[in-house]
Design an enzyme around this catalytic site. Sequence first.
Site, PDB file in Angstrom:
ATOM      1  N   ASN A 116       0.850  -1.185   0.000  1.00 22.52           N
ATOM      2  CA  ASN A 116       0.000   0.000   0.000  1.00 22.52           C
ATOM      3  C   ASN A 116       0.891   1.243   0.000  1.00 22.52           C
ATOM      4  O   ASN A 116       1.520   1.562   1.002  1.00 22.52           O
ATOM      5  CB  ASN A 116      -0.910  -0.008   1.236  1.00 22.52           C
ATOM      6  CG  ASN A 116      -1.819   1.207   1.284  1.00 22.52           C
ATOM      7  OD1 ASN A 116      -1.976   1.921   0.298  1.00 22.52           O
ATOM      8  ND2 ASN A 116      -2.429   1.437   2.440  1.00 22.52           N
ATOM      9  N   PHE A 117       0.936   1.934  -1.134  1.00 24.44           N
ATOM     10  CA  PHE A 117       1.803   3.111  -1.261  1.00 24.44           C
ATOM     11  C   PHE A 117       1.275   4.322  -0.499  1.00 24.44           C
ATOM     12  O   PHE A 117       2.005   5.276  -0.277  1.00 24.44           O
ATOM     13  CB  PHE A 117       1.953   3.503  -2.738  1.00 24.44           C
ATOM     14  CG  PHE A 117       2.827   2.586  -3.544  1.00 24.44           C
ATOM     15  CD1 PHE A 117       3.405   1.445  -2.999  1.00 24.44           C
ATOM     16  CD2 PHE A 117       3.080   2.866  -4.880  1.00 24.44           C
ATOM     17  CE1 PHE A 117       4.209   0.608  -3.754  1.00 24.44           C
ATOM     18  CE2 PHE A 117       3.893   2.042  -5.654  1.00 24.44           C
ATOM     19  CZ  PHE A 117       4.455   0.910  -5.092  1.00 24.44           C
ATOM     20  N   LYS A 118      -0.015   4.312  -0.156  1.00 24.21           N
ATOM     21  CA  LYS A 118      -0.643   5.472   0.473  1.00 24.21           C
ATOM     22  C   LYS A 118      -0.394   6.708  -0.415  1.00 24.21           C
ATOM     23  O   LYS A 118      -0.511   6.617  -1.630  1.00 24.21           O
ATOM     24  CB  LYS A 118      -0.149   5.644   1.908  1.00 24.21           C
ATOM     25  CG  LYS A 118      -0.348   4.370   2.741  1.00 24.21           C
ATOM     26  CD  LYS A 118      -0.070   4.559   4.199  1.00 24.21           C
ATOM     27  CE  LYS A 118      -0.291   3.253   4.948  1.00 24.21           C
ATOM     28  NZ  LYS A 118      -0.170   3.420   6.397  1.00 24.21           N
ATOM     29  N   HIS A 124      -9.747   1.244   5.090  1.00 24.18           N
ATOM     30  CA  HIS A 124      -8.480   1.491   5.784  1.00 24.18           C
ATOM     31  C   HIS A 124      -8.695   2.498   6.914  1.00 24.18           C
ATOM     32  O   HIS A 124      -9.483   3.430   6.793  1.00 24.18           O
ATOM     33  CB  HIS A 124      -7.429   2.009   4.803  1.00 24.18           C
ATOM     34  CG  HIS A 124      -6.036   1.962   5.346  1.00 24.18           C
ATOM     35  ND1 HIS A 124      -5.552   2.897   6.232  1.00 24.18           N
ATOM     36  CD2 HIS A 124      -5.026   1.075   5.153  1.00 24.18           C
ATOM     37  CE1 HIS A 124      -4.304   2.600   6.549  1.00 24.18           C
ATOM     38  NE2 HIS A 124      -3.965   1.491   5.908  1.00 24.18           N
ATOM     39  N   GLU A 137      -5.697  -4.743  10.653  1.00 27.74           N
ATOM     40  CA  GLU A 137      -4.688  -3.718  10.923  1.00 27.74           C
ATOM     41  C   GLU A 137      -5.037  -2.968  12.209  1.00 27.74           C
ATOM     42  O   GLU A 137      -5.849  -2.035  12.181  1.00 27.74           O
ATOM     43  CB  GLU A 137      -4.619  -2.718   9.760  1.00 27.74           C
ATOM     44  CG  GLU A 137      -4.117  -3.303   8.464  1.00 27.74           C
ATOM     45  CD  GLU A 137      -3.689  -2.211   7.491  1.00 27.74           C
ATOM     46  OE1 GLU A 137      -2.537  -2.227   7.069  1.00 27.74           O
ATOM     47  OE2 GLU A 137      -4.519  -1.345   7.185  1.00 27.74           O
ATOM     48  N   GLY A 148       2.107   2.300  10.879  1.00 31.00           N
ATOM     49  CA  GLY A 148       3.082   3.368  10.692  1.00 31.00           C
ATOM     50  C   GLY A 148       3.833   3.778  11.939  1.00 31.00           C
ATOM     51  O   GLY A 148       4.564   4.760  11.934  1.00 31.00           O
ATOM     52  N   SER A 172       3.001  -2.111  10.619  1.00 32.37           N
ATOM     53  CA  SER A 172       4.454  -2.118  10.864  1.00 32.37           C
ATOM     54  C   SER A 172       5.106  -3.449  10.498  1.00 32.37           C
ATOM     55  O   SER A 172       6.025  -3.915  11.181  1.00 32.37           O
ATOM     56  CB  SER A 172       4.750  -1.743  12.318  1.00 32.37           C
ATOM     57  OG  SER A 172       4.340  -0.413  12.583  1.00 32.37           O
TER      58      SER A 172
END
Length: 232
Positions: free
Chosen positions: A6-8, A86, A155, A161, A191
């Site tokens: 997931n590049f965000k 998300h 998640e 993060g 993470s």
Amino acid sequence: MILAANFKMNHTRASTKAYIERLNAYGKQTDIDIAVFPPATALDQYETFADIGAQNAYAAEHGSFTGEIGLQQLQEFGIETVLLGHSERRHIFYESQEMIARKFAFYKERGFTIYYCLGETLQTRKKGFEAIRELLQSQLEGIDTAYENFVIAYEPVWAIGTGVAAKPEEIEEVLAYLASLTDAPLLYGGSVKPANIKEVLSIPKCDGALIGTASWDVENFIKMIEIAKEMR
């Protein structure tokens, strides 16, 4: 086994193209499915074995929805995979469960593969597993857990993060509960990195990982694919 990047809000069209080209040069690995979720500006009809998906999409073909992308924009690039629910969409952009369920229903009707995220805050985690279970149930309201093109990514919000992954026993407890509700593949996200991915993938009921920060460097991502390959 599924590994999803997931590049965000990271990477450009040029850097995403280079990323995909490097993945292609590395090649598809047996029994490991790869998905990549670039930002909307970098979506394209890439020639690749990886599944390219959108990080978000509105529940409409097109229309007056400023700032959104919908089915028409995704179809132009042959995109048939979408990431929904998300925590950053839920907490930063205030997406309600009703809105997420509407998106789910829309893209389910069109046969999309849906990666669906859910997970608890640290505040809920501290209240114990019953509170976590109730929250997860609320995050599945309006979601067809029997949908055949459905992937769940657990998640925990407090691990995203932060560099601090959930403990294996915490992940296992939640995945076991989710496995009692659905036959969908279950991923862990929060993470995940080369240093801990082997431990994560060793957890019972864990079918892969949704990886954020550690996936943005393609060599790092390939390193994690290599670790997963060695475990098959």
